[in-house]
Scaffold this motif. Structure first.
Motif, PDB file in Angstrom:
ATOM      1  N   ALA A 137       0.784  -1.132  -0.100  1.00 39.16           N
ATOM      2  CA  ALA A 137      -0.054   0.063   0.088  1.00 39.16           C
ATOM      3  C   ALA A 137       0.862   1.132   0.089  1.00 39.16           C
ATOM      4  N   ALA A 138       1.895   1.285   0.860  1.00 38.44           N
ATOM      5  CA  ALA A 138       2.704   2.367   0.886  1.00 38.44           C
ATOM      6  C   ALA A 138       3.532   2.546  -0.391  1.00 38.44           C
ATOM      7  N   GLU A 139       3.795   1.620  -1.216  1.00 37.93           N
ATOM      8  CA  GLU A 139       4.687   1.770  -2.523  1.00 37.93           C
ATOM      9  C   GLU A 139       3.586   2.309  -3.396  1.00 37.93           C
ATOM     10  N   LEU A 140       2.238   2.058  -3.530  1.00 40.42           N
ATOM     11  CA  LEU A 140       1.249   2.496  -4.309  1.00 40.42           C
ATOM     12  C   LEU A 140       1.140   3.813  -4.039  1.00 40.42           C
ATOM     13  N   ALA A 141       0.955   4.135  -2.771  1.00 37.57           N
ATOM     14  CA  ALA A 141       0.396   5.420  -2.432  1.00 37.57           C
ATOM     15  C   ALA A 141       1.695   6.479  -2.972  1.00 37.57           C
ATOM     16  N   LYS A 142       2.775   5.991  -2.520  1.00 39.97           N
ATOM     17  CA  LYS A 142       4.105   6.957  -3.095  1.00 39.97           C
ATOM     18  C   LYS A 142       4.071   6.966  -4.589  1.00 39.97           C
ATOM     19  N   MET A 143       3.928   6.008  -5.408  1.00 39.16           N
ATOM     20  CA  MET A 143       4.073   5.999  -6.737  1.00 39.16           C
ATOM     21  C   MET A 143       2.736   7.019  -7.056  1.00 39.16           C
ATOM     22  N   PHE A 144       1.360   7.122  -6.660  1.00 35.59           N
ATOM     23  CA  PHE A 144       0.556   7.956  -7.055  1.00 35.59           C
ATOM     24  C   PHE A 144       0.888   9.426  -6.736  1.00 35.59           C
ATOM     25  N   GLU A 145       1.453   9.699  -5.336  1.00 37.40           N
ATOM     26  CA  GLU A 145       1.751  11.074  -4.926  1.00 37.40           C
ATOM     27  C   GLU A 145       2.822  11.525  -6.003  1.00 37.40           C
ATOM     28  N   LEU A 146       3.949  10.631  -6.535  1.00 35.69           N
ATOM     29  CA  LEU A 146       4.715  11.173  -7.503  1.00 35.69           C
ATOM     30  C   LEU A 146       4.192  11.601  -8.581  1.00 35.69           C
ATOM     31  N   MET A 147       3.357  10.682  -8.916  1.00 37.88           N
ATOM     32  CA  MET A 147       2.639  10.997 -10.288  1.00 37.88           C
ATOM     33  C   MET A 147       1.924  12.236 -10.288  1.00 37.88           C
ATOM     34  N   GLU A 148       1.133  12.339  -8.891  1.00 37.18           N
ATOM     35  CA  GLU A 148       0.289  13.544  -8.980  1.00 37.18           C
ATOM     36  C   GLU A 148       1.553  15.008  -8.817  1.00 37.18           C
ATOM     37  N   GLN A 149       2.471  14.739  -8.238  1.00 34.82           N
ATOM     38  CA  GLN A 149       3.152  15.934  -7.952  1.00 34.82           C
ATOM     39  C   GLN A 149       3.689  16.361  -9.456  1.00 34.82           C
ATOM     40  N   ASN A 150       4.086  15.347 -10.106  1.00 28.94           N
ATOM     41  CA  ASN A 150       4.503  15.664 -11.626  1.00 28.94           C
ATOM     42  C   ASN A 150       3.437  15.698 -12.658  1.00 28.94           C
ATOM     43  N   GLY A 151       2.201  16.321 -12.051  1.00 30.05           N
ATOM     44  CA  GLY A 151       1.045  16.310 -13.250  1.00 30.05           C
ATOM     45  C   GLY A 151       0.811  15.300 -13.877  1.00 30.05           C
ATOM     46  N   LEU A 152       0.820  14.047 -13.655  1.00 28.77           N
ATOM     47  CA  LEU A 152       0.741  12.893 -14.465  1.00 28.77           C
ATOM     48  C   LEU A 152      -0.479  12.227 -14.110  1.00 28.77           C
ATOM     49  N   LEU A 153      -1.257  12.783 -13.497  1.00 27.12           N
ATOM     50  CA  LEU A 153      -2.897  12.032 -13.096  1.00 27.12           C
ATOM     51  C   LEU A 153      -3.812  12.873 -13.744  1.00 27.12           C
ATOM     52  N   LEU A 201      -5.756  -1.830  -1.735  1.00 24.03           N
ATOM     53  CA  LEU A 201      -7.005  -1.532  -2.452  1.00 24.03           C
ATOM     54  C   LEU A 201      -7.532  -0.102  -2.023  1.00 24.03           C
ATOM     55  N   ALA A 202      -7.357   0.200  -0.659  1.00 29.65           N
ATOM     56  CA  ALA A 202      -7.599   1.134  -0.083  1.00 29.65           C
ATOM     57  C   ALA A 202      -6.873   2.280  -0.709  1.00 29.65           C
ATOM     58  N   ALA A 203      -5.598   2.248  -0.901  1.00 26.82           N
ATOM     59  CA  ALA A 203      -4.774   3.136  -1.558  1.00 26.82           C
ATOM     60  C   ALA A 203      -5.195   3.541  -2.900  1.00 26.82           C
ATOM     61  N   VAL A 204      -5.810   2.463  -3.625  1.00 23.40           N
ATOM     62  CA  VAL A 204      -6.165   2.775  -4.992  1.00 23.40           C
ATOM     63  C   VAL A 204      -7.464   3.539  -4.901  1.00 23.40           C
ATOM     64  N   LYS A 205      -8.397   3.020  -3.977  1.00 19.78           N
ATOM     65  CA  LYS A 205      -9.567   3.694  -3.996  1.00 19.78           C
ATOM     66  C   LYS A 205      -9.413   5.119  -3.718  1.00 19.78           C
ATOM     67  N   ASP A 206      -8.464   5.405  -2.530  1.00 19.28           N
ATOM     68  CA  ASP A 206      -7.978   7.017  -2.380  1.00 19.28           C
ATOM     69  C   ASP A 206      -7.791   7.796  -3.537  1.00 19.28           C
ATOM     70  N   LEU A 207      -6.732   7.005  -4.360  1.00 18.89           N
ATOM     71  CA  LEU A 207      -6.405   7.696  -5.686  1.00 18.89           C
ATOM     72  C   LEU A 207      -7.831   7.808  -6.581  1.00 18.89           C
ATOM     73  N   ALA A 208      -8.639   6.913  -6.627  1.00 16.45           N
ATOM     74  CA  ALA A 208      -9.854   7.141  -7.450  1.00 16.45           C
ATOM     75  C   ALA A 208     -10.756   8.357  -7.230  1.00 16.45           C
ATOM     76  N   ILE A 209     -10.765   8.421  -5.571  1.00 17.90           N
ATOM     77  CA  ILE A 209     -11.402   9.687  -5.267  1.00 17.90           C
ATOM     78  C   ILE A 209     -10.834  10.948  -5.801  1.00 17.90           C
ATOM     79  N   ARG A 210      -9.321  10.727  -5.399  1.00  8.85           N
ATOM     80  CA  ARG A 210      -8.837  12.113  -5.956  1.00  8.85           C
ATOM     81  C   ARG A 210      -8.993  12.554  -7.155  1.00  8.85           C
TER      82      ARG A 210
END
Lengths: 368, 368
Positions: free
Chosen positions: A61-77, A93-102
């Motif tokens: 979950a931490a790796e996925l959250a970090k990946m999503f954070e980096l992508m967000e910071q780089n404007g890649l979402l 799964l909760a990390a993926v759900k949080d991404l979907a919400i954002r």
């Protein structure tokens, strides 16, 4: 001026080195359709679990959250579409759900195809803790593609007749606010066959029900159903010939194709090979028909390939013999990997295939 | 009867969620060419390092070794071709090298394209411990695609004139037993330009050398060079117009296309768009010409796309300004990701593009 976000999909699901399930079944078809696909691998495995012998690493979950954070910071979402499939474990799964919400918050027009991978044929293959997380995620989805069992689990409804099917769909649309539900590969039980509109049924020449599977699509959007304004959704159905034996990755391919062909604005010019003169298809019915048709064509190619293999590579499923000689199963699996590469002209729409137009299920919501 | 191992490539390199470097630049083009590609991800990163901000996970040597072992046990290492690129760290690289040895032992006909990713422009970006491992792996390769700097590092030869270039190629062919060497994207220094055969040189209308890059291919196999039997190899060269600015993943795309177009048997019918009547191209010259032509066409598409972006997304490289405002660089990188999806007809060979035929470098091995 080209938009940097046009035709871009973020796909979050499993990766296997060999063969075609998860992302390997979804990404190439979407690329063939012209989408830039961003690919986050929730696991990196050698091959799918059906081989018996498999392994590799799981993203935490931490790796996925970090990946999503980096992508967000780089404007890649900024992608317009999101596709999520198998995610190992409730925390990931909760990390993926949080991404979907954002992503949905940033872009309310996001088209999110959520495949709630929970299990099949009465058996969960994820932790039960995933169920409430999927239920919470449903409200952010545009389309979901559960199998029969997953509908039962998500809605806590055993589906045994038209009334329980109506109840389950009503729960998905009204309690969980899912606008579009697609249930594919439904075993054609007697009650279901009897309930289907006649034009959605298998041709009469076929004697055995086992040769067909049903697909149901239910949409609260698009063309209003003939039920008028009171029905919760417009329902379409179709039966598709079923090829012998089991193929892995079919659901992943189908879901990707539904997303790839889903055009929310009904005014978008249709490239449907359906005969002109017929009524305009709703966005969901159009996407599902294309996904069914292409998936069926790929399965046919795969089946044709598998039956020409040496006999040792196509021994029938036999759990006892498989247990005694694991290589038996491995060889069978290898020969039945989807022929996506060989069928790329089908995926691209360059090779015309039989078109499985979805049939309006008039009266679906009418109580008997 | 179809062979289960026909047209199969194992690709081992980096994975990024967003954009096109490593496997993301290599796999889709090879799939478009009709190959089943098995994909082992050596890293799973958010995006390429050029963005400044990036991260994710690296596969450990143990994870890679376990993955290869499972694939071997399941009989999934039967592919005819192997492609290796960036591997993080010496231990992981050793695991990949061991796999290449095993695959070559099992199948002496294995076509192995080894891209020895060490660094660029005078700077190593892997640990120096990787160098001897790459040197040991070279003998198992069929084709290698080092850049200029990597040739210098592998052969321990500073290349400053035709003699040192001959020496470096001789070391690769004779000491390390590499049959095919391709060096692409060579800055066109004055001595190199002067040494090139006239038909391989840039057209005379161009005044500045910076507008062209050279590509050199040297093969001990295939059509014998005009040097007769004593030269270590047949050498071909070609200059290609150079597009402004830096694009990431170009080398990964180029290497994949060289492998995809490499047909070891010269008798294989050629689909080359080169004018008929010209001499048959050697397998390496044919593969390199196709890879150059398609890579150049994709770069042209990418360049055309990038220059139509809003000004903020195409600010020129300026290290000082980039350091002050990291978003500047991120926006530039995003706009310069390879347009592989939009150029898939080029990759597939359906859209004809300018063909950069390789020119025999007669007299390359002659001492002055």
């Amino acid at each position: 001026m080209p938009s940097p976000t046009a035709g871009r999909i973020l796909s979050i699901q499993s990766h296997v080195a060999f063969g075609y399930v998860g992302g390997k079944a979804a990404v190439f078809p979407l690329q063939c359709l012209g989408y830039d696909v961003d690919v986050v691998n929730t696991v990196n495995f050698s091959n799918h679990s059906g081989y018996g012998r498999f392994g590799g690493s799981r993203a935490t979950a931490a790796e996925l959250a970090k990946m999503f954070e980096l992508m967000e910071q780089n404007g890649l979402l900024l992608c317009e579409r999101l596709l999520t499939g198998y995610v190992p474990g409730a925390e990931a799964l909760a990390a993926v759900k949080d991404l979907a919400i954002r992503m949905k918050q940033k872009n309310p027009e996001l088209i999110y195809l959520l495949d709630p991978v929970l299990g099949d044929s009465g058996k969960l293959y994820v932790s039960p803790e995933c169920i409430p997380i999927y239920r919470e995620a449903l409200q952010y989805s545009t389309v979901i593609t559960p199998n029969w069992f997953e509908v039962e689990v998500l809605t806590d409804t055993k589906i045994t007749d038209p009334a329980s099917l109506r109840k389950a769909l009503r729960v998905l649309h009204e309690t969980y606010h899912v606008p579009n539900v697609v249930i594919s590969s439904i075993p054609l039980k007697v009650w279901l066959r009897a309930a289907l509109p006649s034009s959605a049924q298998p041709p009469h020449t076929t004697n055995t029900d086992a040769d067909f599977l049903a697909c149901i699509a239910s949409s609260t959007e698009g063309t209003p159903g003939s039920e008028g304004g009171t029905a919760p959704s417009a329902v379409h159905a179709r039966c598709i010939p079923c090829l012998p034996g089991y193929f892995s990755g079919v659901g992943d391919l189908f879901s990707a194709l539904v997303l790839g062909h889903f055009q929310p604005a009904p005014s978008v010019p249709s490239s449907s090979p359906a005969p002109s003169g017929e009524a305009e298809e709703s966005p969901l019915a159009y996407a599902v028909a294309h996904a069914l048709s292409k998936t069926h064509a790929i399965l046919t190619l795969t089946h044709e390939h598998a039956k020409d293999l040496p006999e040792d590579d196509r021994l029938p499923t036999d759990e006892e013999l498989d247990a005694r000689e694991p290589e038996r199963k491995v060889r069978r699996m290898r020969g039945r990997e989807l022929r996506l590469i060989q069928g790329q002209d089908v995926l691209r729409g360059a090779n015309k295939t039989e078109y499985f137009r979805m049939v309006p299920w008039t009266g679906f919501w009418d109580e008997p």
